[in-house]
Write an enzyme that holds these catalytic residues in place. Sequence first.
Site, PDB file in Angstrom:
ATOM      1  CB  SER A 156      -1.016   0.123   0.781  1.00 23.88           C
ATOM      2  OG  SER A 156      -1.486   0.772   0.878  1.00 23.88           O
ATOM      3  CG  ASP A 357      -6.438  -3.368  -3.460  1.00 28.15           C
ATOM      4  OD1 ASP A 357      -7.017  -2.953  -2.710  1.00 28.15           O
ATOM      5  OD2 ASP A 357      -4.714  -3.006  -4.009  1.00 28.15           O
ATOM      6  CG  HIS A 417      -4.792  -2.589  -0.159  1.00 31.71           C
ATOM      7  ND1 HIS A 417      -4.802  -2.204  -1.419  1.00 31.71           N
ATOM      8  CD2 HIS A 417      -4.554  -2.094   1.079  1.00 31.71           C
ATOM      9  CE1 HIS A 417      -3.458  -1.643  -0.497  1.00 31.71           C
ATOM     10  NE2 HIS A 417      -3.282  -1.534   0.634  1.00 31.71           N
TER      11      HIS A 417
END
Length: 438
Positions: A156, A357, A417
């Site tokens: 991320s 994601d 994610h």
Amino acid sequence: MARFGALLCFLSVLISQGLPSPLAGKEVWDYVEVRPGAHMFWWLYYADSPSAKYQDLPLVMWLQGGPGGSGSGFGNFEEIGPLNRDLEPRKTSWVQAASVLFVDNPVGTGFSYTEQPNGFATNVSTVASDMLVLLKHFFTQIPEFQSMPFYIFSESYGGKMAAAISLELSKAVAKGSVKCNFAGVALGDSWISPLDSVMTWGPYLYTTSLLDNNGLADVNSAAENVKQAVEQQQFLKATELWSVTETVVEQNTNGVNFYNILTQQPDEKVTTATGENFISLQAHRHIRPLHKQSLNELMNGPIRKKLAIIPQNVTWGGQAEDVFSNMAGDFMRPVVDIVDQLLTAGVNVTVYNGQLDLIVDTMGQELWVKQLKWEGLPGFSQLRWTPLDDPASPGTTGAFFKTYKNFAFYWILKAGHMIPSDQGAMALQMLKMITQQD
């Protein structure tokens, strides 16, 4: 100095707290004061492989997202550490294949803390310079790791920080100011080009039947406002409009989970952004999921007691929202140019992304990759990808990948994610491939 002495009292602490040992391996941890009053916490697990000595395996540093998400907490106990949140051995722990260094980064994240309100980082340049201080300290205090291949893995917003850190580290290694064998960086579901992510939310959700035509129009319209702010270099405004766009997505999808489109936001009500403090709203969306109550209780309870070096006035995650708010003006800035510089300098760069994601969807990742000025891009683009079997389900495709010169891309299927949480066995195999163990 590293807390090697902590190992002497480690077993007694584990017994008194009812904590199992992380397999048969050993671990050390410490603080580094990277700037006056700014303290960063790190935690190292030595590799514990049944087939190789830790000296023969690489060192991997894991950087969490947010900014404000804790590697020592979430990355460790929810994703890749030797024990899970219930303190049971993790079958897909990365410690099987590498020594793993968790760093609570930027300052104020996890057990890291700043003594002064102006001690927080406000951009990735400061994040990178802080990390270089820590890494210089680490490799000086534990010199046996200087010769081992050193990789930076990230997730991320951690990927955005990892890119900036890798560029400065490569320069420092060349100058000799940091002694390590820097072998590459891996950018997982990374916030490299925020605008490319936001602009593809609508099309991605529409093609997966999570938006109708009206919803697609609403999301695209909100995303266009973000685009205008970015193009005008109004990055703080762009961050606020990004928050508005997420609210539009929630309203039109009945609260789809940005981290995995097959689920809804846990215990979330769909809200409007009108009158909201967008920093608080975004912290609620993207920081609190990394600080689940059970993890918070673990970190501020048994783990804090085990570590025995956390200052009395420091709470794990206590400054997380401050970390996020101080980086808000830098949040929507792209770092594609930094990735270009890394590739041109010959640094090994890997991009990996989860199929499910949303917040950093694969469509957006592929868009910024196509923008690279790296001379190897045409050759990479001409390659066809190679399927990989899912180690947890032989005969089933778990991922695709392709690699050309010093760049690689992994498309991880059935993962959101947090890839190691969703597809642990596939993530572990990818780690081995990137670090040339398979």
